[in-house]
Design a protein around this motif. Sequence first.
Motif, mmCIF file in Angstrom:
data_model
loop_
_atom_site.group_PDB
_atom_site.id
_atom_site.type_symbol
_atom_site.label_atom_id
_atom_site.label_comp_id
_atom_site.label_asym_id
_atom_site.label_seq_id
_atom_site.Cartn_x
_atom_site.Cartn_y
_atom_site.Cartn_z
ATOM 1 N N GLY A 487 0.907 -0.925 -0.421
ATOM 2 C CA GLY A 487 0.115 -0.164 0.310
ATOM 3 C C GLY A 487 1.041 1.327 -0.094
ATOM 4 O O GLY A 487 0.436 2.522 0.184
ATOM 5 N N ALA A 488 2.074 1.438 0.042
ATOM 6 C CA ALA A 488 3.636 1.870 -0.240
ATOM 7 C C ALA A 488 2.851 2.786 -1.245
ATOM 8 O O ALA A 488 3.842 3.899 -1.383
ATOM 9 C CB ALA A 488 4.684 1.261 -0.075
ATOM 10 N N GLU A 489 2.590 2.681 -2.772
ATOM 11 C CA GLU A 489 1.742 3.034 -4.140
ATOM 12 C C GLU A 489 0.838 2.962 -4.188
ATOM 13 O O GLU A 489 0.458 2.136 -3.730
ATOM 14 C CB GLU A 489 2.928 2.250 -5.100
ATOM 15 N N PRO A 490 0.159 3.568 -4.476
ATOM 16 C CA PRO A 490 -1.059 3.397 -5.471
ATOM 17 C C PRO A 490 -1.218 2.572 -6.635
ATOM 18 O O PRO A 490 -0.585 2.739 -7.668
ATOM 19 C CB PRO A 490 -1.821 4.773 -5.336
ATOM 20 N N LEU A 491 -2.159 1.767 -6.859
ATOM 21 C CA LEU A 491 -2.502 1.229 -8.469
ATOM 22 C C LEU A 491 -2.600 2.770 -9.585
ATOM 23 O O LEU A 491 -2.713 1.993 -10.353
ATOM 24 C CB LEU A 491 -3.428 -0.270 -8.545
ATOM 25 N N SER A 492 -3.438 3.447 -9.271
ATOM 26 C CA SER A 492 -3.458 4.437 -10.259
ATOM 27 C C SER A 492 -1.997 5.317 -10.850
ATOM 28 O O SER A 492 -2.149 5.542 -11.815
ATOM 29 C CB SER A 492 -4.175 5.779 -9.886
ATOM 30 N N GLY A 493 -1.176 4.463 -10.427
ATOM 31 C CA GLY A 493 0.444 5.127 -11.136
ATOM 32 C C GLY A 493 0.764 3.831 -11.539
ATOM 33 O O GLY A 493 1.876 4.154 -12.158
ATOM 34 N N LEU A 494 0.390 3.039 -11.901
ATOM 35 C CA LEU A 494 0.626 1.962 -12.877
ATOM 36 C C LEU A 494 0.885 2.041 -14.736
ATOM 37 O O LEU A 494 2.151 2.205 -15.040
ATOM 38 C CB LEU A 494 -0.637 0.449 -13.110
ATOM 39 N N ASP A 495 0.274 3.311 -14.899
ATOM 40 C CA ASP A 495 0.336 3.476 -16.589
ATOM 41 C C ASP A 495 1.611 4.027 -15.972
ATOM 42 O O ASP A 495 2.550 3.965 -17.305
ATOM 43 C CB ASP A 495 -0.406 4.683 -16.950
ATOM 44 N N ALA A 496 2.504 4.906 -15.715
ATOM 45 C CA ALA A 496 3.009 5.969 -15.237
ATOM 46 C C ALA A 496 4.657 4.855 -15.325
ATOM 47 O O ALA A 496 5.712 4.510 -16.001
ATOM 48 C CB ALA A 496 3.430 6.943 -14.300
ATOM 49 N N PHE A 497 4.248 3.555 -14.270
ATOM 50 C CA PHE A 497 5.390 2.842 -14.173
ATOM 51 C C PHE A 497 5.762 2.331 -15.303
ATOM 52 O O PHE A 497 6.949 1.507 -15.873
ATOM 53 C CB PHE A 497 5.515 2.296 -12.982
ATOM 54 N N ILE A 498 4.883 1.744 -15.666
ATOM 55 C CA ILE A 498 4.819 0.802 -17.578
ATOM 56 C C ILE A 498 5.652 2.048 -18.748
ATOM 57 O O ILE A 498 6.545 0.992 -18.806
ATOM 58 C CB ILE A 498 3.431 0.337 -17.985
ATOM 59 N N ALA A 499 4.909 3.021 -18.403
ATOM 60 C CA ALA A 499 5.985 3.900 -19.163
ATOM 61 C C ALA A 499 7.897 3.590 -18.887
ATOM 62 O O ALA A 499 8.247 3.925 -19.827
ATOM 63 C CB ALA A 499 5.652 5.293 -18.728
ATOM 64 N N LYS A 500 7.662 3.950 -17.199
ATOM 65 C CA LYS A 500 9.464 3.731 -17.535
ATOM 66 C C LYS A 500 10.046 2.333 -17.471
ATOM 67 O O LYS A 500 11.176 2.791 -18.033
ATOM 68 C CB LYS A 500 9.142 4.494 -15.297
ATOM 69 N N PHE A 501 9.076 1.452 -17.833
ATOM 70 C CA PHE A 501 9.493 0.231 -17.628
ATOM 71 C C PHE A 501 9.715 0.058 -18.554
ATOM 72 O O PHE A 501 11.097 -0.470 -18.987
ATOM 73 C CB PHE A 501 8.801 -0.859 -17.357
ATOM 74 N N LYS A 502 9.891 0.878 -20.005
ATOM 75 C CA LYS A 502 8.938 0.367 -21.148
ATOM 76 C C LYS A 502 10.228 1.185 -21.494
ATOM 77 O O LYS A 502 11.462 0.749 -22.773
ATOM 78 C CB LYS A 502 8.301 1.161 -22.126
ATOM 79 N N ALA A 503 10.582 2.053 -20.911
ATOM 80 C CA ALA A 503 11.617 3.221 -21.668
ATOM 81 C C ALA A 503 13.421 2.276 -20.593
ATOM 82 O O ALA A 503 14.686 2.852 -21.558
ATOM 83 C CB ALA A 503 11.824 4.926 -20.605
ATOM 84 N N ALA A 504 13.001 1.793 -19.904
ATOM 85 C CA ALA A 504 14.228 0.660 -18.915
ATOM 86 C C ALA A 504 15.170 0.093 -19.962
ATOM 87 O O ALA A 504 15.950 -0.760 -19.498
ATOM 88 C CB ALA A 504 13.857 0.503 -17.547
#
Length: 522
Positions: A487-504
């Motif tokens: 619960g330290a991160e909201p699931l609403s931030g998933l799209d932003a994380f996926i963008a970082k994942f793709k860029a990495a």
Amino acid sequence: MLNKKRNKLLFLTLTASLSAASLAACSPQNQSDGKTAGSASAPAPAASASTQAAAPKPQLKSLQIWQKDDYNTYPVAKFLEEKTGYKVQYDMLPQDKPQDKLNILIASGEPYDAITTTGTTDFKALYSDYAKKGALTDLGPLIDKYGPNIKAAVDPAVLEAAKIDGKLYAIPTKSIPNVIASLYIRQDWLDKVGMKAPTTLDELVEVLKAFKEKDPGGNGDKNIPFTIRGDNFFVDNIVGAFGMPNFWNDVNGKLTPRIMDPAYPEYVKFMSELFKQGLLDKEFAANKDATAKEKFTSGRAGMILMNWSDVPNIADALTKNVPAAKALYIPALKGKDGKLGLSATQGFDRITYVPKASKHPEDAVKWLNAKLEPETFKAMAIGEENKHYTFKDGQYSPINPIFTDERNQANNFLTGSDDKNYPTYWQARVRKDMRLFDAWNFINRTEPANTRISDPLGFAPYLPEFSKSFQQLNTMVGDYTTKLIFGAEPLSGLDAFIAKFKAAGGEASYKEVNDWYAKAKK
């Protein structure tokens, strides 16, 4: 993970010595005229039959993966010398940083006749690099001439998967397709709360709630319904019920990493609910492997994610602390729409190649072929019937202590395997302890075949982009998934994380993997 840039630099630095050594040694006989086996020049006059029969076989030099005992004095070495007629000097790669040592040996032209490494991603990368740089012998023509046992024993699909740019530079030893881990539960706790082993996600939640509320272990506030170690953020069996048993899974015809899988948010929500309700160990993120096992064997935890190979040790420790305790594996859990699955290994257990620096490439292939003569292979792998093992009702069982003393490390001598029969021979190893066998047998044989989902990337060739970023991306996803569960991160931030994942590196990996997958499916 191998530091590929550093190894490439090392390889280039030593290329000159590699080239000189390989040019001097590229002929099977290392002849002074420099002609190779493929030369169009007229062959030398054939020796008489009596001369050929009397010609001694050369001593070969083999480099092996690390093991705890000296290969040269291990009983299998003597057995193979007697059966193949080849005396072999065995050297080992170091246990620490074996890739660095192998790079030096290859680049310096050390005249090994055969080199065996594991089939892990880092060593597959080295194998590919060596082949592309001309450091390895093309085994195709030699196997055609001297390798009938190799052709008969090794799965053709496995040989095909080992090719680099259409040529075969190594003999792969196929992994036995096993499920390694699943959920291990206290049967006596189930009995105390009057429940059966869960078969669905919903039933699992109800069992864990009963473990928490009824405290069948009598632990009070130290009671832990379910524990895992910190790097098990994707829990085998549970994650399979969401259709994601492997790191990458087929989603509508495309191999997709879990973070990009449409089922990922639902999995995270499920695990987060277990945590919020106190059903999942509140300290799981900090747990080392030994910590999680201690919580289970001390009697504080009712369920744990565990490898079947650990069952005897865990059972001994548990019954020492709780004499009446009983534990077993639960079935593959069904999720929404009946999804289920346990990840099963697939790919290369190890690979064996002949470097260009070999002084005896033809004899190396003859030796590798002789090891795969059916009876020789069987005796190498599990020994002699009624001495090392017994055979009854289609099952092989070890005779100890001699099996352990003389064949326990026989797998390290494999250079290709009898892929049709070895999975059956191999079962002698898990019958050393029937608790071990029962655990392996349940998740690998008793459970329906559709519960075992093979890793779709198991037989993929070396993929540079995927290999370069896999470890980093896995760490990123693991850290993020743990934060979501806590619960330290909201699931609403998933799209932003996926963008970082793709860029990495995730996007490049996705393209490379699916370019290969599209061809592999044809």
